[in-house]
Design a protein around this motif. Structure first.
Motif, PDB file in Angstrom:
ATOM      1  N   GLY A  56       0.816  -1.206   0.000  1.00 50.76           N
ATOM      2  CA  GLY A  56       0.000   0.000   0.000  1.00 50.76           C
ATOM      3  C   GLY A  56       0.853   1.261   0.000  1.00 50.76           C
ATOM      4  N   GLY A  57       0.242   2.356  -0.410  1.00 50.76           N
ATOM      5  CA  GLY A  57       0.955   3.625  -0.475  1.00 50.76           C
ATOM      6  C   GLY A  57       1.379   4.159   0.873  1.00 50.76           C
ATOM      7  N   ARG A 126       7.097   6.374 -11.964  1.00 48.24           N
ATOM      8  CA  ARG A 126       6.022   5.570 -11.373  1.00 48.24           C
ATOM      9  C   ARG A 126       5.158   4.934 -12.465  1.00 48.24           C
ATOM     10  NH1 ARG A 126       3.887   5.135  -6.366  1.00 48.24           N
ATOM     11  NH2 ARG A 126       1.672   4.729  -6.182  1.00 48.24           N
ATOM     12  N   LYS A 127       4.890   5.685 -13.533  1.00 46.46           N
ATOM     13  CA  LYS A 127       4.106   5.150 -14.646  1.00 46.46           C
ATOM     14  C   LYS A 127       4.825   3.958 -15.294  1.00 46.46           C
ATOM     15  CE  LYS A 127       2.460   6.131 -19.243  1.00 46.46           C
ATOM     16  NZ  LYS A 127       3.388   5.852 -20.293  1.00 46.46           N
ATOM     17  N   ASN A 128       6.138   4.083 -15.493  1.00 43.42           N
ATOM     18  CA  ASN A 128       6.904   2.980 -16.087  1.00 43.42           C
ATOM     19  C   ASN A 128       6.804   1.716 -15.243  1.00 43.42           C
ATOM     20  OD1 ASN A 128       7.698   4.638 -18.174  1.00 43.42           O
ATOM     21  ND2 ASN A 128       9.634   5.183 -17.218  1.00 43.42           N
ATOM     22  N   ILE A 129       6.870   1.871 -13.940  1.00 43.76           N
ATOM     23  CA  ILE A 129       6.755   0.723 -13.043  1.00 43.76           C
ATOM     24  C   ILE A 129       5.356   0.135 -13.128  1.00 43.76           C
ATOM     25  CG2 ILE A 129       6.735   0.058 -10.592  1.00 43.76           C
ATOM     26  CD1 ILE A 129       9.116   1.990 -10.225  1.00 43.76           C
ATOM     27  N   CYS A 145      -0.269  10.765  -5.882  1.00 41.43           N
ATOM     28  CA  CYS A 145       0.536   9.968  -4.954  1.00 41.43           C
ATOM     29  C   CYS A 145       1.904  10.614  -4.750  1.00 41.43           C
ATOM     30  CB  CYS A 145       0.674   8.544  -5.477  1.00 41.43           C
ATOM     31  SG  CYS A 145       1.442   7.441  -4.302  1.00 41.43           S
ATOM     32  N   THR A 146       2.528  11.052  -5.840  1.00 44.24           N
ATOM     33  CA  THR A 146       3.850  11.674  -5.707  1.00 44.24           C
ATOM     34  C   THR A 146       3.755  13.082  -5.127  1.00 44.24           C
ATOM     35  OG1 THR A 146       3.762  12.417  -8.012  1.00 44.24           O
ATOM     36  CG2 THR A 146       4.878  10.346  -7.580  1.00 44.24           C
ATOM     37  N   TRP A 147       2.659  13.781  -5.366  1.00 42.41           N
ATOM     38  CA  TRP A 147       2.501  15.125  -4.852  1.00 42.41           C
ATOM     39  C   TRP A 147       2.212  15.116  -3.350  1.00 42.41           C
ATOM     40  CZ3 TRP A 147      -2.121  18.067  -3.595  1.00 42.41           C
ATOM     41  CH2 TRP A 147      -1.869  19.427  -3.415  1.00 42.41           C
ATOM     42  N   CYS A 148       1.378  14.167  -2.898  1.00 42.98           N
ATOM     43  CA  CYS A 148       0.990  14.125  -1.481  1.00 42.98           C
ATOM     44  C   CYS A 148       2.121  13.655  -0.580  1.00 42.98           C
ATOM     45  CB  CYS A 148      -0.220  13.221  -1.295  1.00 42.98           C
ATOM     46  SG  CYS A 148      -1.719  13.917  -2.003  1.00 42.98           S
ATOM     47  N   SER A 153       5.643   7.307  -1.949  1.00 37.59           N
ATOM     48  CA  SER A 153       5.631   6.894  -3.349  1.00 37.59           C
ATOM     49  C   SER A 153       6.946   6.225  -3.734  1.00 37.59           C
ATOM     50  CB  SER A 153       5.381   8.110  -4.239  1.00 37.59           C
ATOM     51  OG  SER A 153       5.513   7.778  -5.589  1.00 37.59           O
ATOM     52  N   LEU A 154       8.070   6.837  -3.357  1.00 40.17           N
ATOM     53  CA  LEU A 154       9.380   6.269  -3.685  1.00 40.17           C
ATOM     54  C   LEU A 154       9.594   4.919  -3.006  1.00 40.17           C
ATOM     55  CD1 LEU A 154      11.610   9.480  -3.509  1.00 40.17           C
ATOM     56  CD2 LEU A 154      10.887   8.237  -5.552  1.00 40.17           C
ATOM     57  N   THR A 155       9.130   4.802  -1.770  1.00 40.37           N
ATOM     58  CA  THR A 155       9.261   3.525  -1.061  1.00 40.37           C
ATOM     59  C   THR A 155       8.419   2.455  -1.727  1.00 40.37           C
ATOM     60  OG1 THR A 155       9.656   4.708   1.010  1.00 40.37           O
ATOM     61  CG2 THR A 155       8.988   2.411   1.188  1.00 40.37           C
ATOM     62  N   GLN A 156       7.211   2.787  -2.102  1.00 42.31           N
ATOM     63  CA  GLN A 156       6.327   1.828  -2.762  1.00 42.31           C
ATOM     64  C   GLN A 156       6.931   1.350  -4.085  1.00 42.31           C
ATOM     65  OE1 GLN A 156       2.538   3.373  -4.184  1.00 42.31           O
ATOM     66  NE2 GLN A 156       1.498   1.508  -3.501  1.00 42.31           N
TER      67      GLN A 156
END
Length: 170
Positions: A56-57, A126-129, A145-148, A153-156
């Protein structure tokens, strides 16, 4: 006495051949060098062929080392994940040195972080993943997700790439 080369006479021949082409068939789906298991946790796949993220995020605290690195050195965390991901996507094997953190991606991310908008670069990674692992979502969810919460996001993303890398060791 002069020597002349023999002359060849070309006789046109008409030999019609009729070739029948096969009828249409269902298109074949191919994937570039797939690598390891792209769904290690066997998450259910929906009707559209997509699945959820493996973690999860907001579950970034269950990987404290990765989360701490993403909080303190987000540019290095982003670059390392992208390096590992690109190696998996292009070579089909895990990165031998577990990723490079001092790359052009790191510098670009640091500049955007300084300007206050690293989410624009991060949402592309993130889109590539998401595309590689057939994860449900879109550009809006990537942006929010990246803005909040960039560290979450990076950990996920890092944990998703790690799952494929670990599938090679099993």
């Amino acid at each position: 006495m002069s020597l002349q080369a023999p002359q060849m006479v070309m006789v046109p021949s008409y030999n019609p051949q009729y070739v029948v082409q096969p009828g249409p068939t269902q298109a074949m789906t191919t994937y570039p060098l797939v690598g390891g298991n792209l769904n290690s946790f066997n998450k259910p796949i929906s009707y559209n062929g997509q699945r959820e993220w493996s973690h999860g995020g907001c579950s970034c605290l269950s990987a404290p080392g990765t989360c701490l690195c993403a909080c303190c050195f987000s540019c290095c965390s982003y670059a390392k994940t992208q390096s590992r991901f690109n190696h998996l996507a292009h070579q089909g094997t895990p990165h031998p040195s577990h990723g490079d953190s001092c790359t052009g991606d790191c510098c670009t991310y640091a500049i955007l972080l300084f300007l206050g908008c690293p989410c624009f670069l991060s949402m592309g990674g993130r889109k590539n993943i998401r595309v590689r692992y057939h994860i449900d979502g879109g550009c809006c969810s990537d942006f929010f997700c990246t803005w909040c919460c960039i560290p979450c996001s990076l950990t996920q993303e890092s944990r998703e790439v790690s799952l494929e890398e670990h599938s090679f060791r099993r």
